[in-house]
Write an enzyme that holds these catalytic residues in place. Structure first.
Site, PDB file in Angstrom:
ATOM      1  N   LEU A 143       0.869  -1.189   0.000  1.00  0.00           N
ATOM      2  CA  LEU A 143       0.000   0.000   0.000  1.00  0.00           C
ATOM      3  C   LEU A 143       0.893   1.221   0.000  1.00  0.00           C
ATOM      4  O   LEU A 143       1.936   1.216   0.653  1.00  0.00           O
ATOM      5  CB  LEU A 143      -0.877  -0.041   1.257  1.00  0.00           C
ATOM      6  CG  LEU A 143      -1.570   1.239   1.759  1.00  0.00           C
ATOM      7  CD1 LEU A 143      -2.833   0.863   2.539  1.00  0.00           C
ATOM      8  CD2 LEU A 143      -0.673   2.116   2.630  1.00  0.00           C
ATOM      9  N   ASP A 157       0.011   5.630  -1.194  1.00  0.00           N
ATOM     10  CA  ASP A 157      -0.755   6.845  -0.852  1.00  0.00           C
ATOM     11  C   ASP A 157      -2.235   6.589  -0.539  1.00  0.00           C
ATOM     12  O   ASP A 157      -2.889   5.799  -1.226  1.00  0.00           O
ATOM     13  CB  ASP A 157      -0.763   7.834  -2.027  1.00  0.00           C
ATOM     14  CG  ASP A 157       0.590   8.043  -2.642  1.00  0.00           C
ATOM     15  OD1 ASP A 157       1.578   7.520  -2.135  1.00  0.00           O
ATOM     16  OD2 ASP A 157       0.643   8.740  -3.677  1.00  0.00           O
ATOM     17  N   TYR A 200      -2.646   5.712 -10.821  1.00  0.00           N
ATOM     18  CA  TYR A 200      -1.894   6.430  -9.793  1.00  0.00           C
ATOM     19  C   TYR A 200      -2.816   7.353  -8.992  1.00  0.00           C
ATOM     20  O   TYR A 200      -4.020   7.422  -9.220  1.00  0.00           O
ATOM     21  CB  TYR A 200      -0.739   7.200 -10.446  1.00  0.00           C
ATOM     22  CG  TYR A 200       0.520   6.366 -10.605  1.00  0.00           C
ATOM     23  CD1 TYR A 200       0.496   4.979 -10.470  1.00  0.00           C
ATOM     24  CD2 TYR A 200       1.741   6.968 -10.881  1.00  0.00           C
ATOM     25  CE1 TYR A 200       1.671   4.227 -10.601  1.00  0.00           C
ATOM     26  CE2 TYR A 200       2.905   6.230 -11.010  1.00  0.00           C
ATOM     27  CZ  TYR A 200       2.869   4.859 -10.875  1.00  0.00           C
ATOM     28  OH  TYR A 200       4.032   4.137 -10.998  1.00  0.00           O
ATOM     29  N   SER A 201      -2.204   8.098  -8.072  1.00  0.00           N
ATOM     30  CA  SER A 201      -2.981   8.809  -7.046  1.00  0.00           C
ATOM     31  C   SER A 201      -3.941   9.856  -7.594  1.00  0.00           C
ATOM     32  O   SER A 201      -3.743  10.415  -8.675  1.00  0.00           O
ATOM     33  CB  SER A 201      -2.026   9.473  -6.052  1.00  0.00           C
ATOM     34  OG  SER A 201      -1.466   8.482  -5.243  1.00  0.00           O
ATOM     35  N   ASP A 259      -1.328  13.124  -9.867  1.00  0.00           N
ATOM     36  CA  ASP A 259      -1.976  13.250  -8.559  1.00  0.00           C
ATOM     37  C   ASP A 259      -2.972  14.417  -8.500  1.00  0.00           C
ATOM     38  O   ASP A 259      -2.853  15.319  -7.651  1.00  0.00           O
ATOM     39  CB  ASP A 259      -0.934  13.397  -7.420  1.00  0.00           C
ATOM     40  CG  ASP A 259       0.183  12.361  -7.508  1.00  0.00           C
ATOM     41  OD1 ASP A 259      -0.077  11.276  -8.071  1.00  0.00           O
ATOM     42  OD2 ASP A 259       1.298  12.633  -7.024  1.00  0.00           O
TER      43      ASP A 259
END
Ligand code: FRU
Length: 475
Positions: free
Chosen positions: A41, A43, A102-103, A162
């Protein structure tokens, strides 16, 4: 769901099933923190309270305890204390996200839950592509991917990711972490009125901007929040050199306080302050819940050279999120305090007046509050299970956390300066420490790996304090 996506998700659940027992029996498995069911794990993503329910998504590699093509794992809760594992929200299967979802962040509009995230693509020749993508849900559980809604603008490398999205004066805004073509970190602002079409407004902060000198080669996970009328930019810069006690981790997370002029696209801001003084804290994200609180989760980990030596790897899992922390702004400082709801975990209260040289046994998953009544000169120390200690030096006015490094097994420390020590609020889990100093003026977050049956905590120094302690049980 496309068949290919279903197959990939089945493979992830196979991993969960295959290693469930080995993961669960790990003595370092945490009791009340969010962790991956298997794998790595990183962000926290998509934090939101949607239709009354708290949602925490997270960067997840189910196939390895290493970084790779990330999924979005998903937990939900009514109270941020009792969590349910929800189905995988995003799996990296489409061309625009094939090397990882991704984030990113979440928001609610017209009763729907919108997830904005970065589609990461690494081509065989080492070239990267980045797409900011959207997925929408009507129930908070099943997400329909809408594909890329924003391409890489000119002037930036493919380290552009992000997205964090919010609404201001009836318009939507998105801030993205970026690297300019001259390899400087930046935070870039976009706007939209329908969530699907985005216009570039420009960078609002970055290395070499607004009076900042060299300030990193890449800025990750920007988040712009308002507290007490101030605009506060949270960001995780990469590439800062250590300066005395500052910036001692490989990467940092912190904030700039200022005022964002949305019309002129200018953010006047002050200097950078680290959010955490410990070892394991990165890529935090915030959300505002229905009660109006600004709540932060961080990744209680970091990608550095000791990451591959973390002892939980042998049991097929790696890293966790911090506890949820409410942010408050006073004295030009962002204070962090554990959310009220965590009191639900408390059992077996112990209280002590006039504590000084004391040791307690059987302390492993616990919350402690120390209020200092009298402080003599010299050193005050709290020793955690013979594996880490917190030390306050009242002459030097320095507070430090010491723990054993998982790679070289040597003790290491992080230090910060405080004028005085009036209160310590400590959350201990099987292999983590979160220490809130003076009501959250400073925080130290760290993983540590004590011998599992050593559960002694001791206090030493020329001080008098009242102590409250609870065991924390998550059922
Ligand atoms: C921060 C980060 C983000 C990226 C994600 C990938 O830890 O590098 O910038 O979106 O992790 O997992």
């Amino acid at each position: 769901m496309a068949e290919r996506e279903g197959l990939l998700i089945d493979q992830a659940y196979e991993e969960v099933k295959k290693y469930k027992d080995i993961v669960q029996q790990d003595p370092y498995r945490l009791s009340y923190h969010l962790m991956p069911p298997v794998g790595l794990l990183n962000d926290p993503n998509g934090l939101i309270q949607y239709k009354g329910v708290y949602h925490v998504f997270y960067q997840w590699n189910p196939f390895e305890t290493a970084h790779g093509a990330k999924f979005w794992g998903h937990y939900s809760s009514m109270d941020m204390v009792h969590w349910k594992e929800d189905p995988i929200a995003l799996a990296p299967i489409e061309w625009y996200e094939i090397s990882g979802c991704y984030s990113g962040s979440a928001l609610e509009s017209d009763g729907k839950l919108y997830l904005f995230y970065t589609g990461n693509v690494k081509l065989e020749d080492g070239i990267r592509e980045t797409y900011q993508c959207l997925a929408v849900s009507s129930d908070g559980i099943h997400f329909e991917k809408k594909g890329p809604i924003l391409r890489l603008p000119e002037g930036y490398t493919a380290h552009f990711r992000d997205p964090k999205v919010w609404k201001k004066n009836g318009r939507w805004y998105m801030i993205i972490g970026a690297q300019t073509l001259s390899e400087k970190g930046a935070a870039v602002l976009f706007t939209s009125n329908d969530l699907y079409h985005w216009d570039e407004l420009g960078p609002i902060a970055g290395s070499g901007m607004n009076g900042l000198e060299n300030f990193g080669y890449m800025w990750e996970c920007p988040d712009l929040i308002q507290l007490n009328g101030k605009d506060i930019l949270l960001v995780s810069p990469q590439g800062l050199e250590a300066e005395g006690y500052l910036y001692n981790n490989l990467f940092q997370s912190g904030y700039f306080i200022g005022k964002l002029d949305y019309e002129a696209v200018q953010f006047q801001h002050g200097s950078f302050t680290e959010l955490d003084r410990g070892f394991d804290f990165y890529a935090p994200q915030t959300f505002t819940d229905e009660s109006g609180r600004t709540i932060l989760y961080g990744w209680m980990g970091i990608t550095d050279e000791s990451e591959p030596y973390q002892p939980t790897i042998r049991n097929k899992w790696l890293h966790a999120l911090t506890i949820p922390r409410e942010l408050e702004f006073r004295n030009d400082t962002v204070f962090q305090k554990p959310v009220e709801e965590l009191k639900k975990l408390r059992t077996d209260e112990l209280s002590m007046e006039n504590g000084n040289h004391t040791s307690l046994d059987g302390v492993c998953t616990a919350e402690l509050i120390l209020d200092f009544v009298q402080f003599g000169e010299g050193i005050f120390e709290v020793n955690f299970r013979h594996e880490a200690y917190l030390r306050y030096d009242s002459l030097k006015k320095e507070i430090s956390l010491h723990r054993r490094n998982v790679k070289d097994e040597q003790m290491e420390k992080r230090v910060c300066c405080i004028d005085s020590l009036s209160k310590l609020h400590i959350f201990m889990d099987h292999s983590s420490l979160e220490i809130f100093i003076n009501d959250g003026q400073e925080v130290f977050t760290a993983r540590y790996f004590p011998t599992p049956n050593v559960k002694t905590i001791s206090f030493n120094g020329n001080v008098v304090f009242t102590l409250k302690k609870w065991n924390l049980e998550s059922d």
